[in-house]
Write a protein that holds these residues in place. Structure first.
Motif: not given
Length: 279
Positions: A132-141, A18-21, A110-117, A104-105
């Protein structure tokens, strides 16, 4: 990838659990606060993925930066104290650090990395967040494709949600009229009220009584209000609609990256007792 302008020449990212240097060689470096402000400005005006990549790099750098703390060493009273510099915590004050961490979270979510946040949000006191479905919803297609491949057979009827979405409620002509008034950020409605996203301009709205609408009409807006009040779907779902005496009208023009707290509306922010609108 091209490094952020005036921030660094080299970036190495080492993901350890979980640590990003983030290790950076600075060149004409911004201060952490300037980096955060620049990131937000780019985000609000972003048009492509590379903009968001730059936003992420700036936030990572600002949140992992160190500030210099000057200490005095005066063991010998006969000599003037010597100053020593050492690295302290993040170069942002507490409020700026929390604000940047939240942004940042959100970018991660919003970019599919909820666990990292999750870890970062917990560290600044969050106990829950929107799904996740609210913050990172799929494109309409993508959404349409998933619906066509699934079946509703055998599913239990869900409880009626507290909100209603009515497709095509506005005609093309009505929608066009509203766009002509509100769509452009330089439109008279926004400039006349000195509307701003960040820092946010003071809240403003208009309140019309039904008596005024019935006697004066209020043109296009009056017709839209009458359309809402007499919509069969709304009348059925909200029986108290017939008790309406006032209508409040307001609008916002915010970029996608500028959200607003999820809340139930209340008259005068709940001062003097909570009074929620009928719809």
């Amino acid at each position: 990838a091209k490094p952020p302008t005036h921030v660094c020449t080299i970036i190495y990212e080492i993901d350890i659990g979980c640590l990003l240097v983030v290790i950076m060689t600075e060149k004409e470096a911004l201060t952490p606060l300037e980096a955060v402000q620049k990131a937000r400005k780019i985000w609000l005006n972003s048009t492509k993925q590379s903009d968001l990549d730059e936003v992420e790099r700036l936030y990572r750098w600002a949140l992992s930066s160190k500030k210099k703390i000057i200490e005095t060493d005066n063991d010998d009273d006969s000599e003037p104290p010597k100053k020593k510099a050492k690295q302290g915590h993040c170069g942002l004050d507490r409020s700026d650090y929390i604000n940047a961490s939240e942004k940042f979270a959100l970018l991660l979510c919003q970019s599919g990395r909820c666990k990292k946040a999750k870890k970062g949000l917990a560290s600044i006191g969050f106990t829950c967040r929107l799904a996740k479905r609210v913050l990172d919803y799929p494109e309409e297609s993508e959404e349409r494709g998933s619906h066509s491949s699934s079946t509703n057979a055998g599913q239990k009827k869900q409880k009626t949600p507290p909100c209603t979405i009515i497709d095509n409620f506005l005609t093309h002509a009505e929608l066009g009229r509203l766009k002509s008034v509100f769509h452009c950020t330089n439109a008279n409605y926004w400039t006349s009220h000195d509307y701003a996203v960040e820092p946010p301009s003071p809240y403003f709205s208009y309140v019309l009584s039904l008596e005024q609408i019935e006697t004066k009409g209020f043109g296009f807006i009056g017709k839209l209000i009458e359309k809402v009040l007499h919509c069969p779907l709304l009348v059925e779902k909200f029986p108290k609609l017939s008790n309406t005496r006032y209508v409040e009208m307001w609008a916002h023009n915010r970029p996608h990256a500028s959200g607003h707290q999820l809340h139930f509306d209340s008259d005068d922010e709940g001062r003097g007792g909570i009074r929620n609108p009928i719809i």
